[in-house]
Design an enzyme around this catalytic site. Sequence first.
Site, PDB file in Angstrom:
ATOM      1  N   LYS A  46       0.771  -1.186   0.185  1.00 25.12           N
ATOM      2  CA  LYS A  46       0.028   0.104  -0.119  1.00 25.12           C
ATOM      3  C   LYS A  46       0.922   1.371   0.122  1.00 25.12           C
ATOM      4  O   LYS A  46       0.588   2.279  -0.611  1.00 25.12           O
ATOM      5  CB  LYS A  46      -0.926  -0.080   1.250  1.00 25.12           C
ATOM      6  CG  LYS A  46      -1.925  -0.966   1.395  1.00 25.12           C
ATOM      7  CD  LYS A  46      -2.839  -0.958   2.796  1.00 25.12           C
ATOM      8  CE  LYS A  46      -3.796  -2.305   2.416  1.00 25.12           C
ATOM      9  NZ  LYS A  46      -4.101  -2.491   4.016  1.00 25.12           N
TER      10      LYS A  46
HETATM   11  N1  GLU Z   1      -4.516  -7.170   8.706  1.00 26.61           N
HETATM   12  C1  GLU Z   1      -3.546  -7.862   8.017  1.00 26.61           C
HETATM   13  C2  GLU Z   1      -3.280  -7.240   6.815  1.00 26.61           C
HETATM   14  O1  GLU Z   1      -3.767  -6.538   6.544  1.00 26.61           O
HETATM   15  C3  GLU Z   1      -3.918  -9.339   7.965  1.00 26.61           C
HETATM   16  C4  GLU Z   1      -3.529 -10.317   9.104  1.00 26.61           C
HETATM   17  C5  GLU Z   1      -3.917 -11.577   9.185  1.00 26.61           C
HETATM   18  O2  GLU Z   1      -4.620 -12.131   7.978  1.00 26.61           O
HETATM   19  O3  GLU Z   1      -3.704 -12.432   9.805  1.00 26.61           O
HETATM   20  O4  GLU Z   1      -2.201  -7.650   6.120  1.00 26.61           O
END
Ligand code: GLU
Length: 336
Positions: A267
């Site tokens: 990102k």
């Molecule tokens: N929130 C994490 C991300 O956007 C993903 C975490 C997970 O899937 O364990 O990369």
Amino acid sequence: MPPSDATAPHTPSHLQREPRGRYAPSPTGALHLGNARTALVAFWHARAQGGAFVMRVEDLDTKRSREAFVATNLDELRWLGLTWDEGPDVGGPCGPYRQSERFGRYERALARLEAAGHLFACYLSRKDLQELASAPHGAAPVYGPAQRALNERLGAQKRGAGKAPSLRFRAPPGQVAFTDLLAGSATFDAQRDVGDVVVRRADGEWAYQLAVVVDDLEMGITHVVRGDDLLPSTGTQLLLYRALGAPPPTFLHVPLLLEADGTRMAKRKGSLTLSALKAAGVRPERVVGLLAYSLGLLAEPTEVSAQELTASFDVGLLQREAFRLDEGGLGWLYGR
Ligand code: GLU
């Protein structure tokens, strides 16, 4: 014991539809194509077997998360054609579905770990840790005996000077192993490969590692599908499941989507987002078709909806290698 304790058994009637899968976006930016690709696999995996799909917003990091991106990310996933049974916008039996509203749960899990003697206060700064590793710009090394010893030596003085500690989970001796649905079996040596990880930061913020385990546990997630950049985290998370006395879910780590130059999408570096594609008038079926092709689910890019591919989804078809999005792929997206 509080009713929503991390180790409490789930009410089966709420969670009978299995598998229970989830996608867990961090609202720190618009979702790029690699995020979309992982979300699709998580969705297909749950739905192909008649399971439930949960949407969880990981707005844990209050400094990097932006409220506007919560809505953006959900809109992007809806545009892509995903639907979910539970989530911040639709509710459900395991809510709230935003990490920022779940801090009390992390607090309770932390108290259990603390009571069982798994935690210790660490007063070392990032600088202390880097100096110890004599790698001023390198990645932080695994926190082990040398770091513990330095913490013992400097801790009292730093505490006296008013420094707030982080809380670390003490890695036990021995190994943790699991079998990834795609990558196969992996073994981590708890002390050599994982080390003592932070579960609550010195500034009071919760660490991803603890939050994700508590959430997946309390939400009855049976299958964690995520990008394989998180594979190294799985060792830590398995140790936390064990310490909380709970069986871990099954994991499926999806190989990453790469930029044309072979680097990872991110990102922060402005990788192509779903919002940008939508704004450019690209049809979501084009995006789904290209991503399904990149995963090995279609022989060639074809316009297709996420729903249409659900029934034929098969883990056995998934590519085990990263996929590079080259000019050909981009050209197909934009109909060039
Ligand atoms: N929130 C994490 C991300 O956007 C993903 C975490 C997970 O899937 O364990 O990369």
